[in-house]
Design a protein around this motif. Structure first.
Motif, PDB file in Angstrom:
ATOM      1  N   LYS A 111      84.408   0.928 -24.186  1.00  5.76           N
ATOM      2  CA  LYS A 111      84.902  -0.053 -25.163  1.00  5.76           C
ATOM      3  C   LYS A 111      85.279  -1.374 -24.504  1.00  5.76           C
ATOM      4  O   LYS A 111      86.338  -1.951 -24.756  1.00  5.76           O
ATOM      5  CB  LYS A 111      86.095   0.517 -25.932  1.00  5.76           C
ATOM      6  N   ILE A 112      84.376  -1.832 -23.616  1.00  7.98           N
ATOM      7  CA  ILE A 112      84.548  -3.128 -22.973  1.00  7.98           C
ATOM      8  C   ILE A 112      83.717  -4.141 -23.749  1.00  7.98           C
ATOM      9  O   ILE A 112      82.546  -3.910 -24.062  1.00  7.98           O
ATOM     10  CB  ILE A 112      84.113  -3.080 -21.499  1.00  7.98           C
ATOM     11  N   GLY A 113      84.318  -5.309 -24.024  1.00 10.93           N
ATOM     12  CA  GLY A 113      83.639  -6.310 -24.834  1.00 10.93           C
ATOM     13  C   GLY A 113      82.357  -6.803 -24.189  1.00 10.93           C
ATOM     14  O   GLY A 113      81.267  -6.715 -24.758  1.00 10.93           O
ATOM     15  N   SER A 114      82.448  -7.330 -22.988  1.00 12.44           N
ATOM     16  CA  SER A 114      81.281  -7.839 -22.279  1.00 12.44           C
ATOM     17  C   SER A 114      81.579  -7.921 -20.793  1.00 12.44           C
ATOM     18  O   SER A 114      82.733  -8.052 -20.378  1.00 12.44           O
ATOM     19  CB  SER A 114      80.860  -9.211 -22.806  1.00 12.44           C
ATOM     20  N   VAL A 115      80.515  -7.828 -20.010  1.00 18.88           N
ATOM     21  CA  VAL A 115      80.590  -7.996 -18.557  1.00 18.88           C
ATOM     22  C   VAL A 115      79.472  -8.954 -18.175  1.00 18.88           C
ATOM     23  O   VAL A 115      78.290  -8.657 -18.371  1.00 18.88           O
ATOM     24  CB  VAL A 115      80.435  -6.660 -17.808  1.00 18.88           C
ATOM     25  N   ASN A 153      78.399 -14.132   3.581  1.00 16.89           N
ATOM     26  CA  ASN A 153      79.382 -14.872   2.793  1.00 16.89           C
ATOM     27  C   ASN A 153      78.933 -14.947   1.334  1.00 16.89           C
ATOM     28  O   ASN A 153      78.739 -16.048   0.789  1.00 16.89           O
ATOM     29  CB  ASN A 153      79.586 -16.273   3.368  1.00 16.89           C
ATOM     30  N   PRO A 154      78.758 -13.801   0.695  1.00 22.89           N
ATOM     31  CA  PRO A 154      78.284 -13.824  -0.694  1.00 22.89           C
ATOM     32  C   PRO A 154      79.380 -14.300  -1.647  1.00 22.89           C
ATOM     33  O   PRO A 154      80.566 -14.297  -1.318  1.00 22.89           O
ATOM     34  CB  PRO A 154      77.930 -12.362  -0.964  1.00 22.89           C
ATOM     35  N   ASN A 155      78.933 -14.672  -2.819  1.00 22.15           N
ATOM     36  CA  ASN A 155      79.872 -15.051  -3.876  1.00 22.15           C
ATOM     37  C   ASN A 155      79.393 -14.381  -5.161  1.00 22.15           C
ATOM     38  O   ASN A 155      78.490 -14.873  -5.836  1.00 22.15           O
ATOM     39  CB  ASN A 155      79.921 -16.564  -4.036  1.00 22.15           C
ATOM     40  N   ILE A 156      79.981 -13.233  -5.446  1.00 24.88           N
ATOM     41  CA  ILE A 156      79.621 -12.466  -6.633  1.00 24.88           C
ATOM     42  C   ILE A 156      80.839 -12.449  -7.549  1.00 24.88           C
ATOM     43  O   ILE A 156      81.856 -11.825  -7.238  1.00 24.88           O
ATOM     44  CB  ILE A 156      79.197 -11.037  -6.255  1.00 24.88           C
ATOM     45  N   THR A 157      80.723 -13.159  -8.653  1.00 24.68           N
ATOM     46  CA  THR A 157      81.844 -13.280  -9.591  1.00 24.68           C
ATOM     47  C   THR A 157      81.446 -12.672 -10.923  1.00 24.68           C
ATOM     48  O   THR A 157      80.412 -13.046 -11.501  1.00 24.68           O
ATOM     49  CB  THR A 157      82.243 -14.751  -9.790  1.00 24.68           C
ATOM     50  N   VAL A 158      82.264 -11.732 -11.403  1.00 32.16           N
ATOM     51  CA  VAL A 158      82.011 -11.036 -12.658  1.00 32.16           C
ATOM     52  C   VAL A 158      83.163 -11.330 -13.623  1.00 32.16           C
ATOM     53  O   VAL A 158      84.335 -11.207 -13.248  1.00 32.16           O
ATOM     54  CB  VAL A 158      81.869  -9.514 -12.432  1.00 32.16           C
ATOM     55  N   VAL A 159      82.800 -11.704 -14.843  1.00 39.75           N
ATOM     56  CA  VAL A 159      83.805 -11.975 -15.887  1.00 39.75           C
ATOM     57  C   VAL A 159      83.794 -10.806 -16.876  1.00 39.75           C
ATOM     58  O   VAL A 159      82.753 -10.500 -17.470  1.00 39.75           O
ATOM     59  CB  VAL A 159      83.502 -13.294 -16.623  1.00 39.75           C
ATOM     60  N   VAL A 160      84.952 -10.163 -17.026  1.00 43.45           N
ATOM     61  CA  VAL A 160      85.089  -8.995 -17.902  1.00 43.45           C
ATOM     62  C   VAL A 160      85.981  -9.369 -19.086  1.00 43.45           C
ATOM     63  O   VAL A 160      87.089  -9.894 -18.906  1.00 43.45           O
ATOM     64  CB  VAL A 160      85.695  -7.797 -17.144  1.00 43.45           C
ATOM     65  N   LYS A 161      85.468  -9.077 -20.289  1.00 44.55           N
ATOM     66  CA  LYS A 161      86.245  -9.324 -21.510  1.00 44.55           C
ATOM     67  C   LYS A 161      86.478  -7.996 -22.218  1.00 44.55           C
ATOM     68  O   LYS A 161      85.519  -7.272 -22.516  1.00 44.55           O
ATOM     69  CB  LYS A 161      85.502 -10.284 -22.435  1.00 44.55           C
ATOM     70  N   ALA A 162      87.734  -7.672 -22.470  1.00 48.79           N
ATOM     71  CA  ALA A 162      88.071  -6.414 -23.140  1.00 48.79           C
ATOM     72  C   ALA A 162      89.419  -6.561 -23.828  1.00 48.79           C
ATOM     73  O   ALA A 162      90.367  -7.125 -23.240  1.00 48.79           O
ATOM     74  CB  ALA A 162      88.099  -5.264 -22.133  1.00 48.79           C
TER      75      ALA A 162
END
Length: 541
Positions: A111-115, A153-162
């Motif tokens: 029940k996670i809105g979006s990733v 030196n990676p840059n992995i950014t995840v936005v989670v909406k719940a």
């Protein structure tokens, strides 16, 4: 008066500053430490270092230094450095494509809105290879074991909406040290020369990274860093630790290897109203039959003497690898005791026109050639009557035959003769061949009066053929032998140097029938040191 005082003050400052700098430089030169003077670096052998010094930089030593069976491949690192910006985009794009469906499935479950991926880049620092080992086997495969280290030196950014909230998770400062085993198999004569890639880990990988949540470093929480590290290591090792592989399919192995998918049964019944070729007397017709894309010699009917309406009623079997494109090529010839046999007519039977497992009677008009614009095709040349039946193998048998465990075949697909089976002969390579006049080797195989041969390879003592041949058997060939002989032909037409034998071997088939598969190297009789590698597979019905 004030102007003069200001001018003197300015010059006094300038002179005093210059004198101070010069005086300080002289003091620096005079009191300079003697150990700061440049001198030659002394190179010391490893045995002279103490254990603490060795332990300090032990992990940074590449494997090609510590292990003699690892090769140095700095040239690969140079290529990676140049291609890394492009590899970065390609790898990230592929990773996002594979990750998004998995994330979407689990997001609905929890029940996670979006990733969403806000940023996804591997950074500017490429991975490096600290050595590579190549493992040689007798199978149709290539095994490499590289030592990979990546401090990126990676840059992995995840936005989670719940639940109406929004959180940002960022992965930074990733380090991965791994020893994978990469297997390319089966090797095939079509680019990129392998059908699948299998990747497994020989040991638990070293994984270190930073994880920021809403700007705070989660790895700074006591105990979480070690817990997360060990959990990821164990999870990756349980999924891909040797011998469990990650399998990547490059192409369909059945099509790439041209595995048999069925058998074509053909009965040559009769021909009628053939066109007379001999000026005096009647013709002596016979039929040659051959599958397209098949390099084996044609099969022939018997010769019927002095007739233009022959009857044969003879049956033949052909192995089918691609029923959509293959066809049966048949030609009627007039046999001559001396000289060239004259072609009386030809035609083809496309397998795509046959209904599987159904016998079809065909009456074909004989043509001059298969060119539709040839005006000679308008002239009558007679006709030929055939009975054709295509029997495809079952899908489950095909899947087992071309799958990962196809090295040992338990049972041939349906369609082979009852009580018989299919004998598969794979000619891999040979070593140390030597001819008296030339060494342009090719192999001829003889089994129960039927002969097949490989292509000729010019000017080599260690040829590699990797060619596969099939023989349909009515019964298990337990008491039969396979005659394999290596020949050499001159590169050009020569009068004094003709075809010569480089050695032969007679292989009993009892072991191949009993064990279903053998893959061995045989010493060639009649050769000083020549050897040949032959793989045999018996697929019973």
């Amino acid at each position: 008066m004030g102007f003069v005082n200001g001018l003197l003050v300015f010059f006094g400052f300038g002179v005093g500053c210059s004198v101070g700098v010069l005086f300080g430089y002289l003091l620096f030169i005079y009191f300079k430490p003697t150990d700061a003077v440049a001198k030659d670096v002394k190179v010391r052998p490893l045995v002279e270092y103490d254990s603490k010094s060795l332990e300090r930089w032990r992990l940074e030593v590449p494997l090609w230094v510590k292990s003699p069976d690892y090769d140095r491949i700095d040239w690969v690192n140079s290529i990676l450095e140049q291609m890394w910006p492009y590899l970065d985009k390609a790898i990230c794009g592929m990773a996002k494509e594979r990750a998004e469906p998995i994330i979407a499935e689990n997001a609905a479950k929890y029940k996670i809105g979006s990733v969403e991926f806000k940023t996804f880049t591997l950074g500017s620092l490429p991975l490096t290879f600290h050595g590579m080992k190549v493992c040689l086997t007798d199978e149709k495969e290539l095994i490499v074991e590289p030592s990979i280290k990546w401090a990126g030196n990676p840059n992995i950014t995840v936005v989670v909406k719940a639940y109406g909230l929004k959180a940002t998770i960022q992965v930074v400062d990733l380090q991965i040290f791994a020893l994978p085993r990469i297997t390319l198999k089966p090797l095939i004569p079509r680019f990129p020369c392998f059908a699948k890639i299998f990747v497994s880990l020989l040991d638990k990988p070293h994984i270190d990274f930073g994880l920021k949540f809403i700007g705070a470093d989660l790895m700074a929480i006591p105990g979480l860093y070690r817990f997360a590290q060990e959990t990821i290591k164990n999870q990756v090792a349980s999924m891909y630790g040797w011998p469990k592989p990650l399998e990547v399919t490059i192409m369909d192995p059945s099509k790439a290897l041209k595995k048999p998918v069925g058998i074509l049964h053909v009965k040559v019944v009769r021909a009628s109203n053939l066109r007379k070729k001999d000026f005096l007397g009647k013709s002596d017709p016979y039929v040659r039959l051959k599958m397209s894309d098949d390099k084996v010699p044609s099969k022939k009917t018997t010769v019927k003497h002095s007739t233009l309406n022959p009857e044969w009623n003879e049956e033949f079997k052909f192995t089918v690898t691609d029923p959509e494109t293959q066809y049966l090529d048949l030609s009627v010839y007039d046999w001559e005791q001396v000289g060239k046999h004259d072609k009386m007519g030809t035609n083809v039977v496309h397998l795509r026109d046959l209904t599987p497992d159904e016998t079809k009677t065909l009456t074909l008009n004989l043509l001059k050639s298969m060119d539709p614009n040839d005006p000679e095709n308008e002239k009558p040349r007679g006709e030929i009557v055939l009975e054709a039946k295509y029997r495809p193998f079952k899908e489950e048998e095909l899947a087992r035959d071309v799958g990962e465990g196809a090295d040992i075949v338990e049972k041939a697909p349906d369609g082979t003769p009852q009580g018989g089976g299919l004998l598969v002969v794979i000619v891999h390579d040979a070593q140390d061949l030597e001819g008296k006049h030339h060494t342009n080797p090719y192999v001829q195989i003889f089994f129960k009066g039927e002969g097949k041969k490989t292509k000729r390879i010019k000017k080599t003592r260690d040829p590699k053929w990797e060619e596969e041949f099939h023989f349909v058997c009515e019964e298990p060939p337990i008491n039969e032998k396979l005659h394999v002989e290596v020949y050499s032909k001159p590169s050009k037409v020569a009068i004094l140097s003709s075809k010569e034998s480089l050695g032969y071997v007679d292989i009993g088939l009892a072991d191949a029938v009993g064990n279903r598969r053998t893959n061995e190297k045989y010493d060639l009789i009649g050769s000083k040191s020549g050897r040949i590698q032959i793989e045999l597979q018996w697929r019973p019905s």
